[in-house]
Design a protein around this motif. Sequence first.
Motif, PDB file in Angstrom:
ATOM      1  N   ARG A 191      37.411  24.988  94.157  1.00 57.45           N
ATOM      2  CA  ARG A 191      36.475  24.962  93.048  1.00 57.45           C
ATOM      3  C   ARG A 191      37.071  25.640  91.821  1.00 57.45           C
ATOM      4  O   ARG A 191      36.895  25.168  90.681  1.00 57.45           O
ATOM      5  CB  ARG A 191      35.161  25.639  93.445  1.00 57.45           C
ATOM      6  N   SER A 192      37.793  26.731  92.026  1.00 60.90           N
ATOM      7  CA  SER A 192      38.453  27.409  90.900  1.00 60.90           C
ATOM      8  C   SER A 192      39.476  26.494  90.246  1.00 60.90           C
ATOM      9  O   SER A 192      39.554  26.398  89.012  1.00 60.90           O
ATOM     10  CB  SER A 192      39.126  28.695  91.386  1.00 60.90           C
ATOM     11  N   LEU A 193      40.267  25.797  91.074  1.00 61.68           N
ATOM     12  CA  LEU A 193      41.260  24.867  90.530  1.00 61.68           C
ATOM     13  C   LEU A 193      40.572  23.753  89.750  1.00 61.68           C
ATOM     14  O   LEU A 193      41.040  23.347  88.673  1.00 61.68           O
ATOM     15  CB  LEU A 193      42.104  24.292  91.661  1.00 61.68           C
ATOM     16  N   ALA A 194      39.453  23.264  90.281  1.00 61.60           N
ATOM     17  CA  ALA A 194      38.713  22.208  89.591  1.00 61.60           C
ATOM     18  C   ALA A 194      38.204  22.687  88.237  1.00 61.60           C
ATOM     19  O   ALA A 194      38.301  21.971  87.231  1.00 61.60           O
ATOM     20  CB  ALA A 194      37.541  21.744  90.456  1.00 61.60           C
ATOM     21  N   ARG A 195      37.655  23.892  88.191  1.00 59.81           N
ATOM     22  CA  ARG A 195      37.145  24.428  86.931  1.00 59.81           C
ATOM     23  C   ARG A 195      38.274  24.622  85.921  1.00 59.81           C
ATOM     24  O   ARG A 195      38.113  24.369  84.725  1.00 59.81           O
ATOM     25  CB  ARG A 195      36.435  25.756  87.175  1.00 59.81           C
ATOM     26  N   MET A 197      41.110  22.948  85.769  1.00 57.60           N
ATOM     27  CA  MET A 197      41.523  21.628  85.285  1.00 57.60           C
ATOM     28  C   MET A 197      40.565  21.126  84.223  1.00 57.60           C
ATOM     29  O   MET A 197      40.971  20.619  83.172  1.00 57.60           O
ATOM     30  CB  MET A 197      41.592  20.631  86.448  1.00 57.60           C
ATOM     31  N   GLU A 198      39.266  21.248  84.511  1.00 55.25           N
ATOM     32  CA  GLU A 198      38.256  20.743  83.573  1.00 55.25           C
ATOM     33  C   GLU A 198      38.298  21.499  82.246  1.00 55.25           C
ATOM     34  O   GLU A 198      38.064  20.923  81.184  1.00 55.25           O
ATOM     35  CB  GLU A 198      36.874  20.858  84.215  1.00 55.25           C
ATOM     36  N   ALA A 199      38.632  22.801  82.312  1.00 54.41           N
ATOM     37  CA  ALA A 199      38.583  23.642  81.109  1.00 54.41           C
ATOM     38  C   ALA A 199      39.845  23.560  80.268  1.00 54.41           C
ATOM     39  O   ALA A 199      39.804  23.801  79.055  1.00 54.41           O
ATOM     40  CB  ALA A 199      38.320  25.094  81.498  1.00 54.41           C
ATOM     41  N   ALA A 232      51.470  22.890  82.872  1.00 46.64           N
ATOM     42  CA  ALA A 232      51.894  24.295  82.838  1.00 46.64           C
ATOM     43  C   ALA A 232      50.734  25.274  82.691  1.00 46.64           C
ATOM     44  O   ALA A 232      50.623  26.234  83.472  1.00 46.64           O
ATOM     45  CB  ALA A 232      52.929  24.501  81.730  1.00 46.64           C
ATOM     46  N   PRO A 233      49.819  25.091  81.733  1.00 56.83           N
ATOM     47  CA  PRO A 233      48.703  26.042  81.629  1.00 56.83           C
ATOM     48  C   PRO A 233      47.770  25.998  82.830  1.00 56.83           C
ATOM     49  O   PRO A 233      47.190  27.025  83.205  1.00 56.83           O
ATOM     50  CB  PRO A 233      47.989  25.607  80.345  1.00 56.83           C
ATOM     51  N   ILE A 234      47.613  24.840  83.446  1.00 56.48           N
ATOM     52  CA  ILE A 234      46.761  24.744  84.637  1.00 56.48           C
ATOM     53  C   ILE A 234      47.338  25.604  85.756  1.00 56.48           C
ATOM     54  O   ILE A 234      46.627  26.394  86.396  1.00 56.48           O
ATOM     55  CB  ILE A 234      46.623  23.279  85.088  1.00 56.48           C
ATOM     56  N   LEU A 235      48.639  25.486  85.981  1.00 56.32           N
ATOM     57  CA  LEU A 235      49.282  26.256  87.040  1.00 56.32           C
ATOM     58  C   LEU A 235      49.317  27.745  86.702  1.00 56.32           C
ATOM     59  O   LEU A 235      49.127  28.600  87.582  1.00 56.32           O
ATOM     60  CB  LEU A 235      50.699  25.729  87.270  1.00 56.32           C
ATOM     61  N   ARG A 236      49.535  28.064  85.425  1.00 51.54           N
ATOM     62  CA  ARG A 236      49.587  29.472  85.029  1.00 51.54           C
ATOM     63  C   ARG A 236      48.232  30.150  85.212  1.00 51.54           C
ATOM     64  O   ARG A 236      48.141  31.238  85.792  1.00 51.54           O
ATOM     65  CB  ARG A 236      50.047  29.586  83.579  1.00 51.54           C
ATOM     66  N   VAL A 237      47.189  29.502  84.744  1.00 47.54           N
ATOM     67  CA  VAL A 237      45.848  30.090  84.864  1.00 47.54           C
ATOM     68  C   VAL A 237      45.414  30.157  86.320  1.00 47.54           C
ATOM     69  O   VAL A 237      44.776  31.130  86.746  1.00 47.54           O
ATOM     70  CB  VAL A 237      44.830  29.277  84.027  1.00 47.54           C
ATOM     71  N   THR A 238      45.779  29.147  87.113  1.00 38.77           N
ATOM     72  CA  THR A 238      45.438  29.171  88.537  1.00 38.77           C
ATOM     73  C   THR A 238      46.073  30.372  89.225  1.00 38.77           C
ATOM     74  O   THR A 238      45.444  31.024  90.074  1.00 38.77           O
ATOM     75  CB  THR A 238      45.900  27.871  89.222  1.00 38.77           C
ATOM     76  N   GLY A 239      47.296  30.676  88.850  1.00 40.26           N
ATOM     77  CA  GLY A 239      47.972  31.830  89.441  1.00 40.26           C
ATOM     78  C   GLY A 239      47.350  33.162  89.063  1.00 40.26           C
ATOM     79  O   GLY A 239      47.550  34.170  89.755  1.00 40.26           O
ATOM     80  N   PRO A 252      44.570  36.077  95.283  1.00 36.44           N
ATOM     81  CA  PRO A 252      44.904  35.032  94.299  1.00 36.44           C
ATOM     82  C   PRO A 252      44.665  33.637  94.880  1.00 36.44           C
ATOM     83  O   PRO A 252      44.831  33.411  96.081  1.00 36.44           O
ATOM     84  CB  PRO A 252      46.394  35.276  94.031  1.00 36.44           C
ATOM     85  N   VAL A 253      44.282  32.731  94.010  1.00 34.95           N
ATOM     86  CA  VAL A 253      44.047  31.352  94.438  1.00 34.95           C
ATOM     87  C   VAL A 253      45.293  30.785  95.103  1.00 34.95           C
ATOM     88  O   VAL A 253      45.218  30.086  96.119  1.00 34.95           O
ATOM     89  CB  VAL A 253      43.631  30.482  93.232  1.00 34.95           C
ATOM     90  N   THR A 254      46.448  31.114  94.555  1.00 40.39           N
ATOM     91  CA  THR A 254      47.694  30.555  95.074  1.00 40.39           C
ATOM     92  C   THR A 254      48.076  31.105  96.441  1.00 40.39           C
ATOM     93  O   THR A 254      48.974  30.566  97.089  1.00 40.39           O
ATOM     94  CB  THR A 254      48.835  30.837  94.086  1.00 40.39           C
ATOM     95  N   SER A 255      47.402  32.184  96.886  1.00 37.48           N
ATOM     96  CA  SER A 255      47.664  32.684  98.239  1.00 37.48           C
ATOM     97  C   SER A 255      46.677  32.109  99.246  1.00 37.48           C
ATOM     98  O   SER A 255      46.810  32.345 100.442  1.00 37.48           O
ATOM     99  CB  SER A 255      47.602  34.213  98.257  1.00 37.48           C
ATOM    100  N   VAL A 256      45.682  31.369  98.745  1.00 38.36           N
ATOM    101  CA  VAL A 256      44.690  30.740  99.609  1.00 38.36           C
ATOM    102  C   VAL A 256      45.018  29.267  99.827  1.00 38.36           C
ATOM    103  O   VAL A 256      44.772  28.715 100.895  1.00 38.36           O
ATOM    104  CB  VAL A 256      43.274  30.894  99.013  1.00 38.36           C
ATOM    105  N   LEU A 257      45.583  28.641  98.837  1.00 37.42           N
ATOM    106  CA  LEU A 257      45.947  27.228  98.973  1.00 37.42           C
ATOM    107  C   LEU A 257      47.327  26.972  98.387  1.00 37.42           C
ATOM    108  O   LEU A 257      47.771  27.657  97.468  1.00 37.42           O
ATOM    109  CB  LEU A 257      44.904  26.317  98.313  1.00 37.42           C
ATOM    110  N   GLN A 258      47.997  26.011  98.978  1.00 40.59           N
ATOM    111  CA  GLN A 258      49.250  25.502  98.431  1.00 40.59           C
ATOM    112  C   GLN A 258      48.955  24.187  97.729  1.00 40.59           C
ATOM    113  O   GLN A 258      48.049  23.459  98.133  1.00 40.59           O
ATOM    114  CB  GLN A 258      50.280  25.266  99.537  1.00 40.59           C
ATOM    115  N   VAL A 259      49.720  23.875  96.701  1.00 39.44           N
ATOM    116  CA  VAL A 259      49.524  22.618  95.991  1.00 39.44           C
ATOM    117  C   VAL A 259      50.842  21.859  95.903  1.00 39.44           C
ATOM    118  O   VAL A 259      51.911  22.446  95.716  1.00 39.44           O
ATOM    119  CB  VAL A 259      48.946  22.833  94.571  1.00 39.44           C
ATOM    120  N   GLY A 260      50.738  20.552  96.062  1.00 38.37           N
ATOM    121  CA  GLY A 260      51.849  19.654  95.812  1.00 38.37           C
ATOM    122  C   GLY A 260      51.492  18.759  94.646  1.00 38.37           C
ATOM    123  O   GLY A 260      50.341  18.320  94.520  1.00 38.37           O
TER     124      GLY A 260
END
Length: 297
Positions: A191-195, A197-199, A232-239, A252-260
């Motif tokens: 959900r955080s990743l979705a928000r 992306m949308e923002a 780049a900003p999507i990945l930076r903010v997600t981290g 951190p979100v990045t320690s809960v999920l991996q993304v490809g």
Amino acid sequence: MSKHQATERTLRSALRERWTPALTDLYAVSVAGAAAGLVAGVQTTWSARLMLGGVAVAVALLALFGESFTGLGVGIAGALIAAIVLQSANLWTSERFGWSLALCAVMPLLGWLSGVAAAAARASARHAARPRAGTVAPAYGSLGLLTSDTFEQRVTEEVARAERFGRPLTLVVIESRSVVDEPAAYQRARRSLARIMEATTRDTDVPADLGDGRFGLLLPETGESGAWDQLAPILRVTGQHTVELSNGGRAPVTSVLQVGIGVATIGADRAAAPDTLSLRARREAAASLDDLASWVA
């Protein structure tokens, strides 16, 4: 894309946007009138006139069951039958050669136009059967991410637009995988990743939730390098974001999920079908996620 394909695509697009059920009835009447006009000037028996008119009507109606290529084939067959009828009626003479040749040449054109019209009518019916944009519930409730079905339709529309105007288009697929044994935390991370992306996307970009932990991002007027700049900003903010864990702590979100991440681009120099573009991006995202999992392990 050849000039013929571009012309056909433009014609089909225009018909799809303007086709109404009333046009179907008008088309049927027009075909009957055209067939009558084709044979009205034939100075021969009524049987020959009826046969030629029947051939024209049969070509137009049979072609409605296929698309442009099928219609062209039906029209060529109709032209051969019309030639046989003209020969049998002794109309294929030197005095009437031009008229007879024109009559036969009309058949493939009539079949092709019927196929194009049929494809446009079916596309119009599918479009009318889909929910309107205002009634489609976005993914995650209040967020602006589209659902998978709506997104695929947008991909089709944007691919056609990019090919028509010779503009670049990029489709990004982000596939996620949980790395913790906490389904609730994984859902919060998604959900955080979705928000995010949308923002962080531009007004012209189209983000979507494709289901099964997969997100899509359609970037019109954007090449591959521009797509990575947008990511780049999507990945930076997600981290930088954290989510709550079951023990009350945060991670951190990045320690809960991996993304490809998969990136598929079409440019002015080549064309791609919508399903091909989506498949390339999905495969690349899945391969990227598998490579990351192997590297972490």
